[in-house]
Design an enzyme around this catalytic site. Structure first.
Site: not given
Ligand code: ADP
Ligand code: SF4
Length: 687
Positions: A172, A265, A30, A169
């Site tokens: 997370h 992470d 991001c 995906y």
């Protein structure tokens, strides 16, 4: 020339129908740009491709308005009108021979859909992850079929936008396939719930759909969080993380494996070492014949070679190391290891996304400025005159200014009162967990030392008379800042205490290693790392520490760097007594030293703590006396040959280390370039 030891890093890697030109893989990250700043984003990604990253991925890209994450600026591929913006990025990557990857995202209960106002969906009813008073409803079979259809359509659009790798995906705790996988969020009893095989059904279907839609042209990548760090309550690398990969081993073209959630992470250096994810992903290569990529804040090429040769992974995944140095691969390729600008693991980059503004980086001041200011991380305009420059202060601002002016070719003299260069970072990098912050100094000194046009004067305190006598054409004052010790700051708009009282210590005295007696009260009205790190240091030495803050949380701003809960836990482990939402109201001489009165910020509760030492960490004053004296002596500048005097960094306005580095860099870029104060100083996307 590159060292043959690193040849292995430059081998191509086949990923399904495409081939990565080398093993340097920028995993999705991001950036606070997303669909709002597409040109800013495309230039940033393109520069990484120019810097040698073989694969460059997007941030998360929303595939539908039922999964939008406003106000955060992520990618968008809701329909074909989003293709041109994404095409800017794929073209920028392809121009330099890199592959472009896209992380398609259906957020499920991880977003409240504040913009679209669509009720979110989840495997089972759940409040959304944010604090919004919104619940996700249970996805029906029709909803699941819709999500599959939208994902497939988005994959086709992504292919048409030029992407080479398409992500499914499940990392997370954010993507819907992960919500189905985890027993914590999936309480269904139909074929999408219960057994692991059922919970993995949506993930399997999305992989199969994507392969079917675009698998002939694009590689299909699965990003999976193999461990949620929740013990037996969550997915663990030994149990379900292992079993999912074993079950779907050969389906994707590439496994991108990491740990969840994002704060685990992307741990900061304060809480993790380079390679901290290795033990979680160690098993993956043994379960699949497909290539594997993982992350671990790798900046050392030797560590990279080790993980490839040991069979841990095939590609070196990186987000932060690619942000701090977009040219890291090229520098290894060209045998210029000493030029690598290593990530310090501070997570200032993460704050941009969290605060919905374009990413910035402590080490790389050009990050986020590539398009709007046309700043390139490696190139800068050559000098425009023969002016000589004096820089006073060798903290982050003065060092970066000197480095960049030196790179431009100016004759620069850098002086500092201290024998050691580095300013605030000399002491602050000695705090627990902050040793890597010294890389800000190391990188710049390493560069400056090789410049014959830069002179360094250590142990040289400089007065206004010295500056006038030195007779440089341009003078930059980068003399930093000093903490106040009278409590003035956000909460107390007037001084709270007499800083000369016995037992009151400034943070500088503590940073300089002065011995304090306990009990020690640290009053944090700054809310970033310093007060918490000092509490950790003293508690670690066995001193009784009371941490007091008017904020609701310990080191509250570190929410933005994803460290807050870790800092709080660490202080608890060390026995620090934490008093949140408490204002210091009185400080009086007491029996054992000082009597400190605390009051709840909402009124009511009051109590007194008897302590030996008190350290307010509330605000800093610029050290700008030299600057002011020089301004007052302006009538003498001409005789001394001085044309300009400028204060930068903390001497101008105290802020973060990132802001000081940026200020130094900007001053170097703008030196000898007239700046029109009435003009917006950068390009804007929509004007
Ligand atoms: P910044 O974050 O803005 O770079 P720092 O506080 O880290 O600022 O660094 C400021 C540096 O300036 C310190 O190393 C300090 O020793 C030096 N300094 C301050 N005043 C003088 C002075 N009058 N002469 C020389 N060096 C100075
Ligand atoms: Fe690394 Fe800090 Fe830059 Fe992020 S901001 S890339 S953590 S140096």
């Amino acid at each position: 020339m590159r060292n043959p030891r690193y040849d292995i890093l430059f081998e191509p890697v086949r990923i399904g129908p495409v081939t990565a030109p080398n093993r340097f893989y920028q995993v999705p990250h991001c950036n606070g740009m997303g669909h709002v700043y597409p040109q800013t984003l495309a230039r940033m990604r393109g520069i990484k491709a120019e810097g040698g990253w073989g694969v460059i991925c997007t941030e998360e890209v929303e595939i539908s308005p039922l999964s939008e994450i406003a106000p955060h600026h992520e990618g968008r591929l809701w329909d074909k009108r989003d293709i041109p913006a994404l095409r800017l990025m794929t073209d920028a990557c392809h121009e330099h021979g890199a592959l472009a990857g896209i992380e398609l995202m259906f957020n499920g209960y991880a977003t409240p859909n504040r913009y679209s106002r669509e009720p979110p969906i989840a495997p089972s009813p759940l409040p959304v992850s944010a604090m919004d008073p919104i619940q996700a409803r249970q996805a029906s079979k029709r909803d699941i079929a819709n999500v599959r259809r939208w994902h497939r359509a988005a994959a086709l659009r992504a292919r048409d936008a030029g992407f080479d790798l398409i992500y499914v995906y499940a990392g997370h705790d954010l993507g819907m396939p992960m919500h189905f996988l985890s027993r914590r969020t999936n309480r269904r009893s139909d074929e999408y719930g219960g057994s692991l095989e059922n919970r993995a059904r949506l993930l399997r279907e999305l992989i199969e759909d994507t392969k079917d839609a675009v698998g002939d042209r694009c590689a299909v990548v699965v990003r999976l969080a193999v461990d949620q760090l929740l013990g037996p309550d969550g997915i663990t690398a030994e149990s379900e993380g292992h079993d999912v990969i074993a079950m779907l081993a050969e389906l994707p073209d590439l496994w991108d494996v990491n740990i969840a959630d994002w704060s685990n992470d992307s741990q900061t250096a304060r809480f993790s070492e380079e390679g901290y994810q290795e033990r979680y992903i160690a098993q993956v290569k043994g379960l699949t014949s497909k290539p594997v990529v993982g992350v671990g804040r790798y900046t050392s090429p030797d560590a990279m070679v080790r993980v490839i040769k040991s069979g841990l992974m095939d590609l070196i995944g990186a987000a932060r190391p690619s942000i701090a140095d977009p040219f890291l691969p090229r520098k290894i390729e060209q045998g210029r290891l000493e030029d690598i600008r290593e990530c310090i693991g501070c997570n200032i980059c993460v704050t941009g996304d969290n605060q919905c503004v374009p990413i910035r980086c402590t080490q790389n001041p050009t990050m986020g400025e590539e398009w709007r200011r046309d700043w390139h991380p490696e190139r800068i305009a050559a000098r425009a005159s023969d002016r000589s420059v004096l820089v006073v202060g060798a903290g982050p601002a003065g060092l970066e200014l000197t480095r960049a002016l030196g790179q431009r070719g100016y004759e620069v003299t850098l002086c500092d009162a201290q024998e050691q260069f580095g300013g605030r970072l000399i002491q602050e990098s000695r705090l627990p967990g902050l040793a890597s912050w010294h890389r800000v100094v190391d990188y710049r000194l390493q560069q400056i030392q090789r410049m014959s046009n830069v002179q360094m004067l250590r142990g040289s305190p400089v007065s206004a008379e010295d500056v006038l006598a030195f007779a440089a054409s341009a003078v930059f004052i980068a003399t930093g800042s000093r903490w106040r010790s009278d409590g003035l700051g956000r909460t107390h708009r007037a001084p709270l205490l007499d800083p000369g009282m016995r037992g009151v210590f400034s943070p500088e005295r503590a940073l300089a290693g002065e011995v304090l007696t306990g009990p020690l009260l640290i009053y944090d009205d700054d809310h970033y790392y310093l007060a918490g790190a000092l509490a950790e240091r003293y508690a670690g030495k066995g001193i009784e520490v009371h941490y007091v803050t008017p904020a609701a949380k310990v080191s509250e701003w570190t929410e933005q760097t994803m460290e807050q809960s870790r800092i709080h836990s660490r202080l608890l482990e060390l026995g620090v007594q934490i008093h949140c939402q408490r204002r210091v109201t009185t400080v009086l001489p007491g029996a054992g030293g000082l009597s400190v009165g605390l009051t709840c910020v909402y009124g009511g509760v009051a109590r007194t703590l008897e302590v030996a030492s008190l350290m307010p960490v509330t605000m800093r004053d610029s050290v700008d006396a030299l600057y002011r004296e020089l301004l007052a002596a302006e009538s003498r500048w001409a005789d001394s040959g001085i044309e300009t005097v400028q204060a930068i960094g903390d001497a101008w306005a105290p802020s973060t280390v990132a802001a000081a580095v940026y200020a130094g860099h900007r001053a170097a870029r703008e030196f000898d370039q007239p700046v029109d104060a009435d003009q917006v100083p950068f390009k804007r996307e929509w004007v």
